[in-house]
Scaffold this motif. Sequence first.
Motif, PDB file in Angstrom:
ATOM      1  N   ILE A   1       0.852  -1.183   0.000  1.00  0.00           N
ATOM      2  CA  ILE A   1       0.000   0.000   0.000  1.00  0.00           C
ATOM      3  C   ILE A   1       0.889   1.235   0.000  1.00  0.00           C
ATOM      4  O   ILE A   1       1.694   1.429   0.921  1.00  0.00           O
ATOM      5  CB  ILE A   1      -0.931   0.031   1.232  1.00  0.00           C
ATOM      6  CG1 ILE A   1      -1.784  -1.229   1.287  1.00  0.00           C
ATOM      7  CG2 ILE A   1      -1.812   1.276   1.199  1.00  0.00           C
ATOM      8  CD1 ILE A   1      -2.652  -1.314   2.534  1.00  0.00           C
TER       9      ILE A   1
ATOM     10  N   LEU B   1      -3.076   4.889  -2.383  1.00  0.00           N
ATOM     11  CA  LEU B   1      -4.041   5.810  -1.799  1.00  0.00           C
ATOM     12  C   LEU B   1      -3.622   7.242  -2.116  1.00  0.00           C
ATOM     13  O   LEU B   1      -2.456   7.595  -1.971  1.00  0.00           O
ATOM     14  CB  LEU B   1      -4.110   5.625  -0.274  1.00  0.00           C
ATOM     15  CG  LEU B   1      -4.367   4.204   0.244  1.00  0.00           C
ATOM     16  CD1 LEU B   1      -4.395   4.217   1.772  1.00  0.00           C
ATOM     17  CD2 LEU B   1      -5.662   3.652  -0.326  1.00  0.00           C
TER      18      LEU B   1
ATOM     19  N   ARG C   1      -6.808  -0.179   5.455  1.00  0.00           N
ATOM     20  CA  ARG C   1      -7.004  -0.898   4.198  1.00  0.00           C
ATOM     21  C   ARG C   1      -6.164  -2.175   4.110  1.00  0.00           C
ATOM     22  O   ARG C   1      -6.283  -2.911   3.128  1.00  0.00           O
ATOM     23  CB  ARG C   1      -6.623   0.026   3.028  1.00  0.00           C
ATOM     24  CG  ARG C   1      -7.418   1.321   2.959  1.00  0.00           C
ATOM     25  CD  ARG C   1      -8.867   1.077   2.588  1.00  0.00           C
ATOM     26  NE  ARG C   1      -9.005   0.490   1.271  1.00  0.00           N
ATOM     27  CZ  ARG C   1      -9.064   1.215   0.145  1.00  0.00           C
ATOM     28  NH1 ARG C   1      -9.005   2.543   0.185  1.00  0.00           N
ATOM     29  NH2 ARG C   1      -9.204   0.612  -1.027  1.00  0.00           N
TER      30      ARG C   1
ATOM     31  N   ASP D   1      -4.690  -5.903   4.699  1.00  0.00           N
ATOM     32  CA  ASP D   1      -5.336  -7.208   4.856  1.00  0.00           C
ATOM     33  C   ASP D   1      -4.542  -8.184   5.714  1.00  0.00           C
ATOM     34  O   ASP D   1      -5.103  -9.184   6.186  1.00  0.00           O
ATOM     35  CB  ASP D   1      -5.550  -7.854   3.480  1.00  0.00           C
ATOM     36  CG  ASP D   1      -6.527  -7.070   2.613  1.00  0.00           C
ATOM     37  OD1 ASP D   1      -7.453  -6.465   3.184  1.00  0.00           O
ATOM     38  OD2 ASP D   1      -6.348  -7.064   1.381  1.00  0.00           O
TER      39      ASP D   1
END
Length: 290
Positions: free
Chosen positions: A39, A63, A80, A82
């Motif tokens: 991310i 993002l 966000r 996982d």
Amino acid sequence: MLETAPFTVIIPAHNEEAVIARCLKNIFDQAPPGALQVIVAANGCTDRTVEIAREAAPEALVLDLPVGSKTAAINAANLRADHFPRIYVDADVECGYHTLVALAEALAEPGVMTAAPAIRMDLSRCNFLMKAYYRAWSLQPYARAGKGGAGCYGLSAAALAAVGEFPPIIGDDIWIHTRFPDEQKRFLARDRHGQPVFSVVYPPRTAREQVRVEARRQNGNAEVKRLYPSPYFANANNGGGLSAALRSGAGPIDLLIFFAIKFAARTLARWNRQRGRGSTWTRDLSTREA
């Protein structure tokens, strides 16, 4: 091939168009499909960081956050994410998949809360003052112990549950490393197979930039110590003081330059605090040239 359970890598990035592709390339090289979630938490960017990140790593989640805040970006990315463990990598640092796997494996051990790799300083573009500074720096007790700041650290699920959201501070790394005792941390120079584990850090090229970055680090440490006191603060970056530096084996010229830059940084840090700028983020632009 390296095999481990999937984990998440979070890269906070504010105007990192010159280095974000390099960071992502190092992470994804040799990584099997689905082995990790990446991310990029781009925050307050006014350049092409978001566009370049999406082009360089289509498999990453990028993002585009409106507010420029590293810790807010980390919090948004955590929402966000996982997988555990979570590994946080600065955008201007090179950290390969093999190193990330070693950190993830260490964080899977019972009782391990944080993990960080050894540091390799790339001094190839530094001037002679900075090369002298880092020759002395590399011999200091905290650097030899792996506590010099690798631009990369990981947290286990238990660690993130313990600390919760990251507060609005400029020293996220010192905040993390002062939440836990040394026996719950791992500083890795080699993996379980004896292979090197490291991140490549590009320090400032000039003494002027080093003074600015060091002043920010000192103020970040002081901010954490004031707002988030911890019994583990003394162990997080304990260099042993002046006497330990003099006994480190560094050459006299290198030590003179080292102390001069430290003194200048301390003076600038105090000046910034007096002007109400102690919590202002200062970044080294000399290492972010395309």
